[in-house]
Design an enzyme around this catalytic site. Structure first.
Site, PDB file in Angstrom:
ATOM      1  N   HIS A  23      77.357  48.644  60.940  1.00  0.00           N
ATOM      2  CA  HIS A  23      76.826  47.972  62.080  1.00  0.00           C
ATOM      3  C   HIS A  23      75.525  46.903  61.316  1.00  0.00           C
ATOM      4  CE1 HIS A  23      78.033  50.173  66.005  1.00  0.00           C
ATOM      5  NE2 HIS A  23      78.831  49.155  65.711  1.00  0.00           N
ATOM      6  N   CYS A  73      69.850  51.345  67.731  1.00  0.00           N
ATOM      7  CA  CYS A  73      71.032  51.742  68.502  1.00  0.00           C
ATOM      8  C   CYS A  73      71.133  52.156  70.133  1.00  0.00           C
ATOM      9  CB  CYS A  73      71.926  52.796  67.917  1.00  0.00           C
ATOM     10  SG  CYS A  73      72.376  52.635  66.099  1.00  0.00           S
TER      11      CYS A  73
END
Ligand code: ARG
Length: 265
Positions: free
Chosen positions: A164, A258
């Site tokens: 990511h 996150c």
């Protein structure tokens, strides 16, 4: 520094039940109590810094829902829902969309393409950086331009450990970011050099503890405590590092960022 609003999801159902990134190992179980303490400390850190934290109810059977950054992208009150690459996380998309609808957001857009929210999409203040290669579809660029009316800089991620964009780059403030060069290809590094006036290059040891999975409010940078080199680099650049220990979440490939979705009304 400007007060921020964040959305977080309590780690009630957080576990490593499947492996969809190289950090996850189902043989290395999460210490649930420790994870809960770490998550609460992260929330308390934001509150102590003067930020607002909204909470979404966790859904049983969705062990990664704690990673709220993946739940949507919110810029100027407009919301683009997430659509996950892996079936294991698919049901999180509608759960987050529901939260936005119930919370009174009006411009809520259903995702047409795979996109894992702020995990891969970084709003710089004047553009959106869009990571692709492992999760988010590169074609999402068109939808982003249409919905948010912002230019999109597409960045290919090159290392599966940094699957990511928010594991490979952290926006610190206007024109300044920290990043791990090896996580990008030549075109990506060149694009980043043209977007930022100052780019801090992070060392292997800091990237490997997911140090870049950090949250900046423009002054304080909440980052993994293990990333000590990065904390020093950030301090030298005039920011205030705020270390938090999120070691249990690293077992799923996550960190403080996150667990945090920024709400930009
Ligand atoms: N286990 C999760 C996954 O692989 C971790 C998500 C981390 N989130 C993030 N914004 N990088 O999807």
């Amino acid at each position: 520094m400007q007060a921020r609003s964040y959305l977080m999801c309590p780690p009630e159902h957080f576990r490593v039940e499947y492996a969809i990134n190289p950090w996850m190992n189902t043989g290395d179980p999460v210490d649930r109590q420790l994870a809960t303490r770490q998550w609460r400390a992260l929330r308390a850190t934001y509150l102590a810094l003067g930020h607002r934290v909204e909470i979404i109810d966790p859904v049983p059977g969705l062990p990664d829902m704690v990673f709220a950054a993946n739940g949507a992208t919110v810029i100027g009150g407009a919301v683009l829902g997430a659509r996950f690459r892996h079936a294991e996380r698919a049901a999180e998309g509608p759960a987050y969309l529901d939260w936005f609808r119930r919370s009174g957001y009006r411009a809520v857009h259903e995702p047409r393409r795979v996109n894992e929210g702020e995990g891969d999409l970084v709003y710089t203040g004047s553009a959106i950086l869009a990571g692709h290669g492992f999760r988010t579809d590169a074609c999402v660029q068109n939808d982003l331009e249409e919905i948010f009316g912002l230019p999109v800089i597409s960045l290919r991620l090159a290392d599966p450990r940094y699957y990511h964009l928010d594991t490979a780059l952290c926006l610190l403030g206007p024109g300044i970011a920290a990043y791990y060069p090896a996580a990008f290809d030549d075109a990506g590094r060149a694009a980043l050099a043209s977007q930022f006036t100052e780019l801090i290059e992070v060392k292997d040891t800091d990237a490997e503890v997911l140090g870049l999975n950090a949250v900046s409010d423009g002054h304080h940078v909440v980052l993994p405590a293990q990333a000590q080199g990065l904390a020093a680099q950030i301090a030298a650049a005039g920011f205030e590092p705020v270390p938090v220990d999120m070691s249990e979440f690293r077992k799923a490939g996550g960190g403080p960022k996150c667990c945090t979705l920024e709400l930009r009304p």
